[in-house]
Design a protein around this motif. Structure first.
Motif, PDB file in Angstrom:
ATOM      1  N   VAL A   1       0.864  -1.191   0.000  1.00  0.00           N
ATOM      2  CA  VAL A   1       0.000   0.000   0.000  1.00  0.00           C
ATOM      3  C   VAL A   1       0.898   1.238   0.000  1.00  0.00           C
ATOM      4  O   VAL A   1       1.658   1.459   0.958  1.00  0.00           O
ATOM      5  CB  VAL A   1      -0.912   0.033   1.239  1.00  0.00           C
ATOM      6  N   PRO A   2       0.846   2.065  -1.062  1.00  0.00           N
ATOM      7  CA  PRO A   2       1.704   3.265  -1.119  1.00  0.00           C
ATOM      8  C   PRO A   2       1.028   4.464  -0.441  1.00  0.00           C
ATOM      9  O   PRO A   2      -0.157   4.733  -0.652  1.00  0.00           O
ATOM     10  CB  PRO A   2       1.849   3.496  -2.626  1.00  0.00           C
ATOM     11  N   LEU A   3       1.795   5.186   0.361  1.00  0.00           N
ATOM     12  CA  LEU A   3       1.279   6.395   1.026  1.00  0.00           C
ATOM     13  C   LEU A   3       2.317   7.507   0.903  1.00  0.00           C
ATOM     14  O   LEU A   3       3.530   7.241   0.881  1.00  0.00           O
ATOM     15  CB  LEU A   3       0.998   6.116   2.507  1.00  0.00           C
ATOM     16  N   PRO A   4       1.865   8.765   0.849  1.00  0.00           N
ATOM     17  CA  PRO A   4       2.812   9.889   0.738  1.00  0.00           C
ATOM     18  C   PRO A   4       3.503  10.176   2.064  1.00  0.00           C
ATOM     19  O   PRO A   4       2.970   9.918   3.145  1.00  0.00           O
ATOM     20  CB  PRO A   4       1.915  11.058   0.317  1.00  0.00           C
ATOM     21  N   TYR A   5       4.703  10.752   1.979  1.00  0.00           N
ATOM     22  CA  TYR A   5       5.486  11.071   3.175  1.00  0.00           C
ATOM     23  C   TYR A   5       4.841  12.160   4.023  1.00  0.00           C
ATOM     24  O   TYR A   5       5.118  12.261   5.229  1.00  0.00           O
ATOM     25  CB  TYR A   5       6.892  11.538   2.763  1.00  0.00           C
ATOM     26  N   GLU A   6       3.995  12.970   3.412  1.00  0.00           N
ATOM     27  CA  GLU A   6       3.426  14.116   4.128  1.00  0.00           C
ATOM     28  C   GLU A   6       2.491  13.703   5.270  1.00  0.00           C
ATOM     29  O   GLU A   6       2.219  14.507   6.178  1.00  0.00           O
ATOM     30  CB  GLU A   6       2.647  15.009   3.153  1.00  0.00           C
ATOM     31  N   LEU A   7       2.004  12.497   5.263  1.00  0.00           N
ATOM     32  CA  LEU A   7       1.039  12.050   6.277  1.00  0.00           C
ATOM     33  C   LEU A   7       1.735  11.737   7.593  1.00  0.00           C
ATOM     34  O   LEU A   7       2.836  11.180   7.625  1.00  0.00           O
ATOM     35  CB  LEU A   7       0.291  10.803   5.787  1.00  0.00           C
TER      36      LEU A   7
ATOM     37  N   SER B   1       9.702   8.012  -3.287  1.00  0.00           N
ATOM     38  CA  SER B   1       8.605   8.977  -3.339  1.00  0.00           C
ATOM     39  C   SER B   1       7.395   8.566  -2.505  1.00  0.00           C
ATOM     40  O   SER B   1       6.365   9.228  -2.540  1.00  0.00           O
ATOM     41  CB  SER B   1       8.157   9.168  -4.800  1.00  0.00           C
ATOM     42  N   LYS B   2       7.537   7.474  -1.767  1.00  0.00           N
ATOM     43  CA  LYS B   2       6.373   6.991  -1.013  1.00  0.00           C
ATOM     44  C   LYS B   2       6.803   6.103   0.153  1.00  0.00           C
ATOM     45  O   LYS B   2       7.914   5.575   0.193  1.00  0.00           O
ATOM     46  CB  LYS B   2       5.438   6.200  -1.936  1.00  0.00           C
ATOM     47  N   ILE B   3       5.859   5.976   1.093  1.00  0.00           N
ATOM     48  CA  ILE B   3       5.992   5.021   2.195  1.00  0.00           C
ATOM     49  C   ILE B   3       5.134   3.809   1.843  1.00  0.00           C
ATOM     50  O   ILE B   3       4.015   3.967   1.352  1.00  0.00           O
ATOM     51  CB  ILE B   3       5.509   5.641   3.520  1.00  0.00           C
ATOM     52  N   GLU B   4       5.647   2.606   2.072  1.00  0.00           N
ATOM     53  CA  GLU B   4       4.904   1.418   1.679  1.00  0.00           C
ATOM     54  C   GLU B   4       4.608   0.520   2.876  1.00  0.00           C
ATOM     55  O   GLU B   4       5.509   0.182   3.647  1.00  0.00           O
ATOM     56  CB  GLU B   4       5.676   0.626   0.617  1.00  0.00           C
ATOM     57  N   TYR B   5       3.317   0.181   3.010  1.00  0.00           N
ATOM     58  CA  TYR B   5       2.867  -0.789   4.001  1.00  0.00           C
ATOM     59  C   TYR B   5       2.547  -2.101   3.281  1.00  0.00           C
ATOM     60  O   TYR B   5       2.165  -2.096   2.103  1.00  0.00           O
ATOM     61  CB  TYR B   5       1.638  -0.278   4.749  1.00  0.00           C
ATOM     62  N   LEU B   6       2.670  -3.207   4.005  1.00  0.00           N
ATOM     63  CA  LEU B   6       2.482  -4.520   3.388  1.00  0.00           C
ATOM     64  C   LEU B   6       1.221  -5.190   3.930  1.00  0.00           C
ATOM     65  O   LEU B   6       1.024  -5.272   5.148  1.00  0.00           O
ATOM     66  CB  LEU B   6       3.700  -5.411   3.655  1.00  0.00           C
ATOM     67  N   LEU B   7       0.373  -5.685   3.015  1.00  0.00           N
ATOM     68  CA  LEU B   7      -0.822  -6.431   3.390  1.00  0.00           C
ATOM     69  C   LEU B   7      -0.593  -7.914   3.121  1.00  0.00           C
ATOM     70  O   LEU B   7      -0.079  -8.301   2.069  1.00  0.00           O
ATOM     71  CB  LEU B   7      -2.037  -5.968   2.586  1.00  0.00           C
ATOM     72  N   LYS B   8      -0.986  -8.746   4.084  1.00  0.00           N
ATOM     73  CA  LYS B   8      -0.919 -10.198   3.929  1.00  0.00           C
ATOM     74  C   LYS B   8      -2.329 -10.707   3.655  1.00  0.00           C
ATOM     75  O   LYS B   8      -3.196 -10.634   4.511  1.00  0.00           O
ATOM     76  CB  LYS B   8      -0.348 -10.846   5.189  1.00  0.00           C
ATOM     77  N   ILE B   9      -2.544 -11.250   2.455  1.00  0.00           N
ATOM     78  CA  ILE B   9      -3.865 -11.688   2.019  1.00  0.00           C
ATOM     79  C   ILE B   9      -3.927 -13.214   2.031  1.00  0.00           C
ATOM     80  O   ILE B   9      -3.028 -13.885   1.524  1.00  0.00           O
ATOM     81  CB  ILE B   9      -4.178 -11.197   0.595  1.00  0.00           C
ATOM     82  N   THR B  10      -5.001 -13.749   2.636  1.00  0.00           N
ATOM     83  CA  THR B  10      -5.227 -15.205   2.620  1.00  0.00           C
ATOM     84  C   THR B  10      -6.367 -15.512   1.654  1.00  0.00           C
ATOM     85  O   THR B  10      -7.455 -14.947   1.767  1.00  0.00           O
ATOM     86  CB  THR B  10      -5.608 -15.715   4.021  1.00  0.00           C
ATOM     87  N   CYS B  11      -6.087 -16.403   0.690  1.00  0.00           N
ATOM     88  CA  CYS B  11      -7.106 -16.754  -0.296  1.00  0.00           C
ATOM     89  C   CYS B  11      -6.781 -18.119  -0.907  1.00  0.00           C
ATOM     90  O   CYS B  11      -5.697 -18.674  -0.686  1.00  0.00           O
ATOM     91  CB  CYS B  11      -7.176 -15.692  -1.401  1.00  0.00           C
TER      92      CYS B  11
ATOM     93  N   ASN C   1     -10.144   8.510   1.642  1.00  0.00           N
ATOM     94  CA  ASN C   1      -9.406   9.374   2.576  1.00  0.00           C
ATOM     95  C   ASN C   1      -8.771  10.571   1.868  1.00  0.00           C
ATOM     96  O   ASN C   1      -7.906  11.251   2.446  1.00  0.00           O
ATOM     97  CB  ASN C   1      -8.321   8.560   3.280  1.00  0.00           C
ATOM     98  N   ASN C   2      -9.196  10.805   0.602  1.00  0.00           N
ATOM     99  CA  ASN C   2      -8.689  11.946  -0.184  1.00  0.00           C
ATOM    100  C   ASN C   2      -7.171  11.936  -0.305  1.00  0.00           C
ATOM    101  O   ASN C   2      -6.507  12.972  -0.187  1.00  0.00           O
ATOM    102  CB  ASN C   2      -9.160  13.270   0.441  1.00  0.00           C
ATOM    103  N   ILE C   3      -6.626  10.757  -0.540  1.00  0.00           N
ATOM    104  CA  ILE C   3      -5.177  10.600  -0.689  1.00  0.00           C
ATOM    105  C   ILE C   3      -4.869  10.231  -2.135  1.00  0.00           C
ATOM    106  O   ILE C   3      -5.481   9.316  -2.699  1.00  0.00           O
ATOM    107  CB  ILE C   3      -4.620   9.505   0.248  1.00  0.00           C
ATOM    108  N   GLU C   4      -3.939  10.950  -2.746  1.00  0.00           N
ATOM    109  CA  GLU C   4      -3.512  10.613  -4.102  1.00  0.00           C
ATOM    110  C   GLU C   4      -2.432   9.533  -4.056  1.00  0.00           C
ATOM    111  O   GLU C   4      -1.609   9.512  -3.130  1.00  0.00           O
ATOM    112  CB  GLU C   4      -2.958  11.853  -4.814  1.00  0.00           C
ATOM    113  N   VAL C   5      -2.456   8.652  -5.048  1.00  0.00           N
ATOM    114  CA  VAL C   5      -1.425   7.615  -5.118  1.00  0.00           C
ATOM    115  C   VAL C   5      -0.083   8.278  -5.386  1.00  0.00           C
ATOM    116  O   VAL C   5       0.071   9.013  -6.370  1.00  0.00           O
ATOM    117  CB  VAL C   5      -1.741   6.594  -6.242  1.00  0.00           C
TER     118      VAL C   5
END
Length: 264
Positions: free
Chosen positions: A175-181, A217-227, A250-254
């Motif tokens: 999940v990419p997020l901007p540094y400004e948050l 250019s971004k902060i990245e969080y990792l999601l673990k998906i079970t399927c 959340n009004n966040i741009e990629v």
């Protein structure tokens, strides 16, 4: 000329009729034996559902080879071939044939070990080289799989079992997020995305593993998906859509790479 005299004078024709009868009887017996074994395996439930299907397909394969060999021997004997002498004469030739069918024997040995070691079963999703597919048939010589992305059918020689990997139920998506948050805001957005992802019918579970990378250019969080591994390609596409939905909510741009140009 009566029928008996006709067949006495044309003994070869009688041999053909006998041979055809043997083949037909063997085909019926094959169906009965295989049906009986399959029914007992399913009713007594010695194995789980996947393994039962695998053993059933293997029983068919082994039975087919056994019946073919028996029918050939009987047909040869009907047609006057001295089978005992033929088998004895093949003793010397068998060494040469043995060298020629090494790969065949390796496939059979590996096919047996797949079952005994429970390496994989019908219905499992495996990866062979660059192919990811669902196991359709585990035979004595080959394993047939259906590729997930194209539905193409591939046959894998059982001797190549070392190159096969069983795919897990987990996939990982960033999940990419901007540094400004601020950090607390990042956590909230990731939690919102996890909640959205969990509503997907193809997804069994979704968890945030946490912060995984501070990229350019971004902060990245990792999601673990079970399927179900069979659905992993579609699940990945769905998760990417859910991530965009969560960011939009959340009004966040990629985040993306940008170049700042400074002029004097």
């Amino acid at each position: 000329m009566n029928v008996i005299d006709f067949f006495k004078q044309n003994n070869w024709l009688l041999n053909i009729i006998y041979s055809i009868l043997v083949i037909l009887i063997a085909a019926v017996l094959y169906k009965l034996v295989v049906s009986f074994i399959e029914r007992n395996l399913e009713e007594k439930k010695f194995f789980n559902n996947k393994k039962t299907k695998t053993y059933i397909k293997l029983v068919r394969s082994i039975s087919r080879y056994i019946f073919i060999v028996i029918v050939i021997i009987i047909v040869l004997k009907i047609n006057g071939v001295n089978v005992s002498s033929l088998i004895a004469g093949l003793g010397i030739i068998s060494i040469i044939i043995g060298l020629a069918i090494q790969d065949f024997l390796k496939d059979i040995i590996r096919g047996s070990s797949i079952l005994s070691d429970n390496y994989f079963s019908v219905g499992d999703v495996i990866k062979y080289k660059n192919i990811e597919g669902k196991v359709l048939v585990v035979g004595l010589k080959t394993t047939k799989i259906q590729e997930l992305s194209t539905n193409n059918i591939y046959s894998i020689a059982n001797r190549n079992i070392e190159e096969v990997a069983i795919l897990s139920k987990f996939i990982y998506v960033r999940v990419p997020l901007p540094y400004e948050l601020k950090l607390i805001t990042q956590y909230k957005i990731v939690d919102d995305i996890v909640t959205i992802v969990k509503k997907d019918k193809l997804i069994e579970d979704c968890k945030s593993v946490g912060l995984t990378e501070l990229a350019d250019s971004k902060i990245e969080y990792l999601l673990k998906i079970t399927c179900n591994p069979e659905n992993k390609l579609q699940v990945r596409r769905n998760v990417l859509e859910h991530i965009i939905e969560g960011l939009e909510n959340n009004n966040i741009e990629v985040p993306y790479n940008q170049i700042d140009v400074h002029q004097k």
